[in-house]
Design an enzyme around this catalytic site. Structure first.
Site, PDB file in Angstrom:
ATOM      1  N   GLY A 299      -3.425   2.943   0.268  1.00  0.00           N
ATOM      2  CA  GLY A 299      -3.584   1.567  -0.173  1.00  0.00           C
ATOM      3  C   GLY A 299      -4.867   0.894   0.260  1.00  0.00           C
ATOM      4  O   GLY A 299      -5.430   0.072  -0.473  1.00  0.00           O
TER       5      GLY A 299
ATOM      6  N   THR B 244       5.281   6.188  -3.859  1.00  0.00           N
ATOM      7  CA  THR B 244       5.408   4.870  -4.470  1.00  0.00           C
ATOM      8  C   THR B 244       5.796   5.005  -5.929  1.00  0.00           C
ATOM      9  O   THR B 244       5.462   5.999  -6.570  1.00  0.00           O
ATOM     10  CB  THR B 244       4.019   4.208  -4.343  1.00  0.00           C
ATOM     11  OG1 THR B 244       3.795   3.972  -2.964  1.00  0.00           O
ATOM     12  CG2 THR B 244       3.899   2.920  -5.104  1.00  0.00           C
TER      13      THR B 244
ATOM     14  N   ASP C 177      -1.576  -1.778  -0.780  1.00  0.00           N
ATOM     15  CA  ASP C 177      -2.151  -2.338  -2.008  1.00  0.00           C
ATOM     16  C   ASP C 177      -1.094  -2.758  -3.025  1.00  0.00           C
ATOM     17  O   ASP C 177      -1.356  -3.622  -3.862  1.00  0.00           O
ATOM     18  CB  ASP C 177      -3.040  -1.278  -2.674  1.00  0.00           C
ATOM     19  CG  ASP C 177      -2.245  -0.015  -3.003  1.00  0.00           C
ATOM     20  OD1 ASP C 177      -1.530   0.493  -2.119  1.00  0.00           O
ATOM     21  OD2 ASP C 177      -2.316   0.452  -4.155  1.00  0.00           O
TER      22      ASP C 177
ATOM     23  N   VAL D  89       0.444  -3.950   5.494  1.00  0.00           N
ATOM     24  CA  VAL D  89       0.790  -4.122   4.078  1.00  0.00           C
ATOM     25  C   VAL D  89      -0.241  -3.348   3.260  1.00  0.00           C
ATOM     26  O   VAL D  89      -1.438  -3.398   3.546  1.00  0.00           O
ATOM     27  CB  VAL D  89       0.775  -5.626   3.691  1.00  0.00           C
ATOM     28  CG1 VAL D  89       0.948  -5.790   2.186  1.00  0.00           C
ATOM     29  CG2 VAL D  89       1.876  -6.373   4.443  1.00  0.00           C
TER      30      VAL D  89
HETATM   31  N1  ASP Z   1      -0.164   2.761  -2.075  1.00  0.00           N
HETATM   32  C1  ASP Z   1       0.929   2.751  -1.143  1.00  0.00           C
HETATM   33  C2  ASP Z   1       0.500   2.049   0.105  1.00  0.00           C
HETATM   34  O1  ASP Z   1      -0.613   2.258   0.558  1.00  0.00           O
HETATM   35  C3  ASP Z   1       1.422   4.122  -0.797  1.00  0.00           C
HETATM   36  C4  ASP Z   1       1.677   5.039  -1.946  1.00  0.00           C
HETATM   37  O2  ASP Z   1       1.199   4.823  -3.032  1.00  0.00           O
HETATM   38  O3  ASP Z   1       2.430   6.014  -1.753  1.00  0.00           O
HETATM   39  O4  ASP Z   1       1.287   1.332   0.668  1.00  0.00           O
END
Ligand code: ASP
Length: 369
Positions: free
Chosen positions: A287, A233, A264, A262
């Protein structure tokens, strides 16, 4: 197997990582300060950004891969810095910088988004303006080239905070934001990651997406091979010359996610938050934990109500609360008085920071300052 297995496996290395996480981490830094805060318009701008946290270790990176990631981070931070330098807002700088990461196939956002179990790319993004407390987010968009721009448009041009799926893409198209077929988001290494993950979970592998290039006959070059860090991300927090802060996050979510899951990133208070009363935060990691622990808002609440320094507040949540539940990940953060922080409980986090008049500081591994 479900994602739950992956988390337990992640918890396996985190047991070792927890010891590392307990090490005192150097504070990310500070610019401005109370004197600057008292002089609107006289602030030194500053940026912190991340490109994902996870199992990112020297042993799993070739020099070429490392150089490519560092170049991507540098380009993003310099792009955001240029906007702030010419008097642009924190919000505009974040959009410009994150767009470069969304267009870069190395990162799990936009062009490089991971695949969901059904073989589609479903992207989430959010933006929050600490000056106005306005926020905008999109979840599960499948055609918007730059989801961060859609999040900004939701914030600035709609009465809503969160739009999902087809409606979010339709809104983005209505706002004139570039739409792409799903094949635009296809990358070979993300596809191979999906296939491996589905096979590991004994789930059916969907057909190769329409419009994808033919499967390569020989092994891929390193940069295109399956990624072994699970996350990627991207996010950025910024302080502009006017003393305003903002936060933005964009992601493809988790590989092989199902049922329109979905994360975070688009949830205000979980993966993204900004308030001029406290701080701006963007998170990366599993997330579900960031949602349950309202990570971004909790860090800002510690700053606002407990008077904690930003680095201490970020460490409290990431190194203690999240570690206790094996909530793998990290955050970047900034305050209106120029404190900057990053904190992560994984072996690495792609990250960078830049302060007006300074040089970009780019880091990947835990032992880098
Ligand atoms: N936080 C993101 C999610 O859970 C994934 C990530 O940070 O790579 O969708």
């Amino acid at each position: 197997m479900t994602n739950g297995f992956r988390w337990r496996r992640a918890a396996g290395w985190l047991t070792a990582g927890a010891a590392i996480a307990a090490m005192a981490l150097p504070a990310c830094g500070q610019v401005g300060g109370p004197a600057a805060a008292a002089n609107p318009g006289a602030h030194r701008w500053a940026i912190v950004l991340h490109g994902g946290a996870g199992v990112i270790e020297r042993s799993s990176m070739t020099p070429q891969a490392e150089a490519a990631y560092r170049a991507g981070l540098r380009h993003a931070i310099e792009t955001g810095g240029a906007v702030l330098d010419r008097g642009g807002s924190a919000v505009d700088a974040i959009e410009a910088a994150i767009k470069t990461l969304e267009d870069n196939p190395l990162f799990n956002a936009g062009k490089g988004a991971v695949f969901a179990a059904d073989g589609t790319n479903q992207m989430d993004a959010a933006m929050m303006d600490g000056a106005t407390m306005k926020a905008g987010a999109v979840a599960d968009v499948e055609h918007t080239k730059n989801p961060i721009s859609a999040a900004k448009a939701v914030m600035q041009k709609s009465p809503y905070v969160l739009l999902v799926g087809k409606g979010a893409d339709a809104f983005a198209a209505h706002e004139g934001l570039q739409q792409e077929p799903q094949s635009y988001f296809f990358t070979e290494r993300r596809w191979e990651s999906l296939v491996r993950e589905l096979q590991r979970e004994h789930l059916p592998v969907p057909p190769r997406p329409k419009g994808a290039p033919p499967a390569p006959a020989k092994p891929l070059a390193f940069l295109e091979t399956p990624d072994n860090h699970k996350y990627g991300t991207v996010g950025m927090v910024a302080l502009d010359k006017y003393g305003n802060i903002a936060a933005g996050t964009s992601t493809g979510g988790l590989t092989a996610k199902r049922w329109d899951r979905v994360g975070d990133s688009p949830l205000i208070g979980a993966g993204t938050y900004a308030s001029n009363q406290s701080c701006a935060v963007s998170g990366t990691g599993i997330g579900e934990y960031f949602i349950r622990y309202t990570v971004a808002r909790t860090i800002c609440a510690l700053v606002q109500y407990k008077g904690m320094k930003l680095q201490a507040a970020a460490d409290e949540v990431v190194q203690h609360q999240l570690v206790a539940v094996h909530g793998d990940g990290g955050v970047i953060a900034i305050t209106p008085d120029g404190q900057m922080a990053w904190s992560f409980n994984t072996p690495g986090m792609f990250r960078a920071r830049l302060v007006e008049g300074g040089k970009p500081q780019i880091a990947i591994y835990r032992d880098e300052p």
